[in-house]
Design an enzyme around this catalytic site. Sequence first.
Site, PDB file in Angstrom:
ATOM      1  CB  SER A  85      -0.874  -0.028   1.260  1.00  0.00           C
ATOM      2  OG  SER A  85      -1.984   0.784   1.106  1.00  0.00           O
ATOM      3  N   PRO A  86       0.369   2.351  -0.561  1.00  0.00           N
ATOM      4  CG  PRO A  86      -1.069   3.975  -1.415  1.00  0.00           C
ATOM      5  CD  PRO A  86      -0.881   2.507  -1.300  1.00  0.00           C
ATOM      6  CB  CYS A  95       4.007   9.295   3.863  1.00  0.00           C
ATOM      7  SG  CYS A  95       3.317  10.429   2.705  1.00  0.00           S
ATOM      8  CD  GLN A 130      -1.278   7.527  -2.921  1.00  0.00           C
ATOM      9  OE1 GLN A 130      -0.467   7.882  -2.067  1.00  0.00           O
ATOM     10  NE2 GLN A 130      -2.413   6.916  -2.618  1.00  0.00           N
ATOM     11  CE1 TYR A 166      -2.904  14.425   3.549  1.00  0.00           C
ATOM     12  CE2 TYR A 166      -3.507  12.270   2.681  1.00  0.00           C
ATOM     13  CZ  TYR A 166      -2.854  13.049   3.625  1.00  0.00           C
ATOM     14  OH  TYR A 166      -2.163  12.455   4.657  1.00  0.00           O
ATOM     15  NE  ARG A 206      -5.341   4.160  -0.816  1.00  0.00           N
ATOM     16  CZ  ARG A 206      -4.675   3.589   0.194  1.00  0.00           C
ATOM     17  NH1 ARG A 206      -4.167   4.316   1.162  1.00  0.00           N
ATOM     18  NH2 ARG A 206      -4.486   2.297   0.224  1.00  0.00           N
ATOM     19  N   GLY A 239      -0.404  -2.354   4.235  1.00  0.00           N
ATOM     20  CA  GLY A 239       0.501  -1.261   4.554  1.00  0.00           C
ATOM     21  C   GLY A 239       1.451  -1.673   5.652  1.00  0.00           C
ATOM     22  NE  ARG A 240      -1.519  -0.241  10.109  1.00  0.00           N
ATOM     23  CZ  ARG A 240      -2.613  -0.259  10.858  1.00  0.00           C
ATOM     24  NH1 ARG A 240      -2.544   0.209  12.099  1.00  0.00           N
ATOM     25  NH2 ARG A 240      -3.745  -0.718  10.382  1.00  0.00           N
TER      26      ARG A 240
HETATM   27  C1  LIG Z   1       3.365   5.227   7.724  1.00  0.00           C
HETATM   28  C2  LIG Z   1       2.154   5.285   6.832  1.00  0.00           C
HETATM   29  C3  LIG Z   1       2.131   6.165   5.765  1.00  0.00           C
HETATM   30  C4  LIG Z   1       1.039   6.222   4.910  1.00  0.00           C
HETATM   31  N1  LIG Z   1       1.059   7.044   3.823  1.00  0.00           N
HETATM   32  C5  LIG Z   1       0.099   6.959   2.879  1.00  0.00           C
HETATM   33  C6  LIG Z   1       0.218   7.623   1.649  1.00  0.00           C
HETATM   34  O1  LIG Z   1       1.207   8.259   1.367  1.00  0.00           O
HETATM   35  N2  LIG Z   1      -0.796   7.532   0.754  1.00  0.00           N
HETATM   36  C7  LIG Z   1      -1.920   6.800   1.030  1.00  0.00           C
HETATM   37  O2  LIG Z   1      -2.829   6.750   0.207  1.00  0.00           O
HETATM   38  N3  LIG Z   1      -2.033   6.129   2.196  1.00  0.00           N
HETATM   39  C8  LIG Z   1      -1.055   6.179   3.105  1.00  0.00           C
HETATM   40  N4  LIG Z   1      -1.139   5.418   4.247  1.00  0.00           N
HETATM   41  C9  LIG Z   1      -2.291   4.530   4.429  1.00  0.00           C
HETATM   42  C10 LIG Z   1      -1.933   3.106   3.946  1.00  0.00           C
HETATM   43  O3  LIG Z   1      -1.771   3.067   2.550  1.00  0.00           O
HETATM   44  C11 LIG Z   1      -3.035   2.114   4.334  1.00  0.00           C
HETATM   45  O4  LIG Z   1      -4.239   2.470   3.673  1.00  0.00           O
HETATM   46  C12 LIG Z   1      -3.261   2.069   5.817  1.00  0.00           C
HETATM   47  O5  LIG Z   1      -2.037   1.992   6.527  1.00  0.00           O
HETATM   48  C13 LIG Z   1      -4.138   0.899   6.204  1.00  0.00           C
HETATM   49  O6  LIG Z   1      -3.556  -0.308   5.821  1.00  0.00           O
HETATM   50  P1  LIG Z   1      -2.766  -1.271   6.865  1.00  0.00           P
HETATM   51  O7  LIG Z   1      -3.744  -1.581   7.963  1.00  0.00           O
HETATM   52  O8  LIG Z   1      -2.415  -2.458   6.043  1.00  0.00           O
HETATM   53  O9  LIG Z   1      -1.584  -0.522   7.362  1.00  0.00           O
HETATM   54  C14 LIG Z   1      -0.068   5.386   5.135  1.00  0.00           C
HETATM   55  C15 LIG Z   1      -0.044   4.507   6.232  1.00  0.00           C
HETATM   56  C16 LIG Z   1       1.057   4.425   7.048  1.00  0.00           C
HETATM   57  C17 LIG Z   1       1.063   3.419   8.172  1.00  0.00           C
END
Ligand SMILES: Cc1cc2nc3c(=O)[nH]c(=O)nc-3n(C[C@H](O)[C@H](O)[C@H](O)COP(=O)(O)O)c2cc1C
Length: 783
Positions: free
Chosen positions: A411-412, A414, A489, A570, A618, A711-712
């Site tokens: 997942s995207p 930052c 993204q 955003y 998204r 993501g995580r």
């Molecule tokens: C450190 C961090 C940075 C993130 N940055 C972005 C981002 O740049 N763009 C985005 O669409 N989502 C961002 N997210 C959201 C993740 O893409 C994801 O939707 C969210 O963490 C839930 O998924 P997970 O439970 O697998 O972590 C970020 C999440 C985390 C933890």
Amino acid sequence: MKIAIIGGGPAGLYAAILLRKQRPNAEITVYERNRADDTFGFGVVFSDATLDNFEKYDPPSYRRITQEFAYWDDIAVHFRGTVHRVGGNGFCGCSRRKLLLILQERARELGVVLHFETEIDNEARFADADLIILADGINSRFREKYIDHFQPDVDVRANMFAWMGSTRPLDAFTFIFQETEWGPFIAHAYQYEAGRSTWIFETDPETFERAGLKGLDEKQSADRMAEIFGWFLKGHPLLINRSMWRNFPMIRSNRWVKDNMVLLGDAKATAHFSIGSGTKLAMEDAIALADAMRNAPTVAAALKQYEEGRREEVEKTQHAADVSLVWFEHVDRFWDFDPVQFAFGVMTRSKAITYDNLMLRAPDFVAEVDKAFARQVRARGFDVNIENPAAPMFQPLRLREMTLSNRAVVSPMCMYSAEEGMPTDFHLVHYGSRAIGGAGLIFTEMTCVGRDARITPGCAGLWTDEQEAAWRRIVDFVHANSAAKFALQLGHAGRKGATRLMWDGMDRPLEEGGWDVVSASPIPYFPDSQMPRELDRAAMDRIKAAFVAAVERGERCGFDMLELHCAHGYLLASFISPLTNKRADRYGGSLDNRLRFPLEVFEAMRAAWPAHKPMSVRISATDWAEGGITGEDAVFIARAFAEAGVDLIDVSTGQTVRDSQPVYGRMFQTPFSDQVRNEARVATMCVGNITSADQVNTILAAGRADLVALGRPHLVDPAFTMKAAAWYGADGVFCPPQYLPGKEQIFRNSVRDRQDFEDLKIKAKPKTRAELKAEATKPLAAE
Ligand SMILES: Cc1cc2nc3c(=O)[nH]c(=O)nc-3n(C[C@H](O)[C@H](O)[C@H](O)COP(=O)(O)O)c2cc1C
Ligand SMILES: Cc1cc2nc3c(=O)[nH]c(=O)nc-3n(C[C@H](O)[C@H](O)[C@H](O)COP(=O)(O)OP(=O)(O)OC[C@H]3O[C@@H](n4cnc5c(N)ncnc54)[C@H](O)[C@@H]3O)c2cc1C
């Protein structure tokens, strides 16, 4: 001690039994308005786990109850002429009438006083009671009397249902999904004693009207159901007993205790009948109250302990019931599914049962599910093995001309580690290692289209030649050393811009070095955040041009796919949500208007991006806030982007406003992906608290998403996909030659590890009562 109990249903009677056992000198009286044997309903259902509890708390009633029980292990799903059976579920059914008679008898034995045909309309007559238990059922008069105190939230659901009985024997918990000329009907049926089964019929309000059920009396509507399900009833009649059609009220009460009065059972909270937990919850409430009364020094302390200790468990069950009821309400979404995939969806609807779990108990069923999935993939032109298919996670997917070798996605995220938007070596290692880890697709973090488009000073960007060169180096590395495809993204922070790095205070405004922020409307994120400037048309044009310029750079970098970030509050999300868009011009007001600018940006990007490469968007499919975006809006939004040429909707949620109330949990955003995919009929990627390959397979196999992003989990485990491939024996995952010995080892060991794990699980699983009963009644082998 004096205890008055209003209501002689399962909650009231079981509480009387347990409290009297605990306090043999207490004066406990149950007041029930009906006659002793005058009860509605047919059978009730308990899981083996619930029965274990009953055995522990009152063996005599447990023994009597279980003598009367019908046991079954299987769940059978009938759909479009097929039936799929899954074993190992361990359930029991019992007549509600017999259950109540057993509990009454046991209560009397212990010295509880039972008053039947005694309706209580005022608790003032119990002024001398130490404790008053309000177990007066779903329409609780006392909950309503003190509505301001208990604060019940009653959500009356749209579907109609009626409870009936039949003499039709059943050897499984049976779901029948029946197409009719008026629309779909569902029967939830199970046997509760020899020659008696419970039948709950359910349908949506439109089908109910069309089938002419509105004007019919109980008998006539039973006749109509008997016609519809006649092929299955095989001449057995449907029986009625207060079998009126009604709507299910989902009840949650904010408070359960008032002075020395406490709500128990349906009076305080309900759980949809599709998970068969109403009576279980009622009796387990009684257990929790009895425990609290045993342990706490005063009644007040006990009631506090009961409410605090029990709430989480009740809410968990209610959540599972809600997810299940929503599935049944939207069954038409899945009506054109392959029957085996449909049955898999029924089994896994409330998240308790998963792909791996079914693999242990019903391997043949899962094999069928895998084959059906592989057939769908083959129908899209892939030469995949159908007889011995890979698990859904390892099936390929094509979007335009981009082919993904599996369905796992990084997942995207930052990284807050760029300098003036420049990706660094950290980014090279971060993306490089995740690509090598085996995911089919990896996303960049939100890459900002200009300096002022950044969220934080650490955000990466793509607005200079140097940034372009840095990204190109990373993309080249990914392509040279992995089979992963790489999606860029692009986003603009809007009113969440000029904020601190995640670890310094997420979304909090920068104390120094900030820049001016813009949004759809001048509404700050936190009260002390910077006031954003409302975008005028000229600024909108400049931002659109910045997106297009970044797209062109992205193409030169060699990215395979492009995503437009329209989520999480955003800039573009701030246009879409009515909570952040208060504009009076053609970009505000209706959802059509609010989508106008995001769609315009998308279309300009689509035009600049090569036609053979896919694009996703998204979205936040709900704002989790009053007056905000809902799942229905998300379907509308997805359709609008699909018309504009989107290939995939990346379904996230929330982060729009500060006071949102997300309901977190495992896979908590998946229902929105399901809704968007199966209503808007567009491919989706789901994300959010998905942590295991088992969950990934469960989601994909049930048709709730086309791709699954994590993501995580990927932050701590770049090789998530490679490990999952080893576990499922899917050896098609690419591995660079430098790492091949590691791959070979994990694949070799996984076969044994998995066998050990499954053996352990099977050994550790206690036999269900149905299995024990079957063993006990098995004829002895001839010696
Ligand atoms: C450190 C961090 C940075 C993130 N940055 C972005 C981002 O740049 N763009 C985005 O669409 N989502 C961002 N997210 C959201 C993740 O893409 C994801 O939707 C969210 O963490 C839930 O998924 P997970 O439970 O697998 O972590 C970020 C999440 C985390 C933890
Ligand atoms: C029509 C119908 C049929 C059902 N059939 C089934 C079924 O077949 N299987 C199943 O698992 N679940 C069934 N349920 C759901 C299930 O009954 C409940 O989830 C479960 O019984 C909850 O137990 P309870 O003790 O909290 O409430 P209830 O069982 O509803 O008991 C509440 C009792 O309080 C009494 N009462 C109410 N107000 C007063 C008053 N003012 N004074 C004195 N007494 C009062 C009522 O007469 C009732 O006996 C049915 C529910 C309904 C409405």
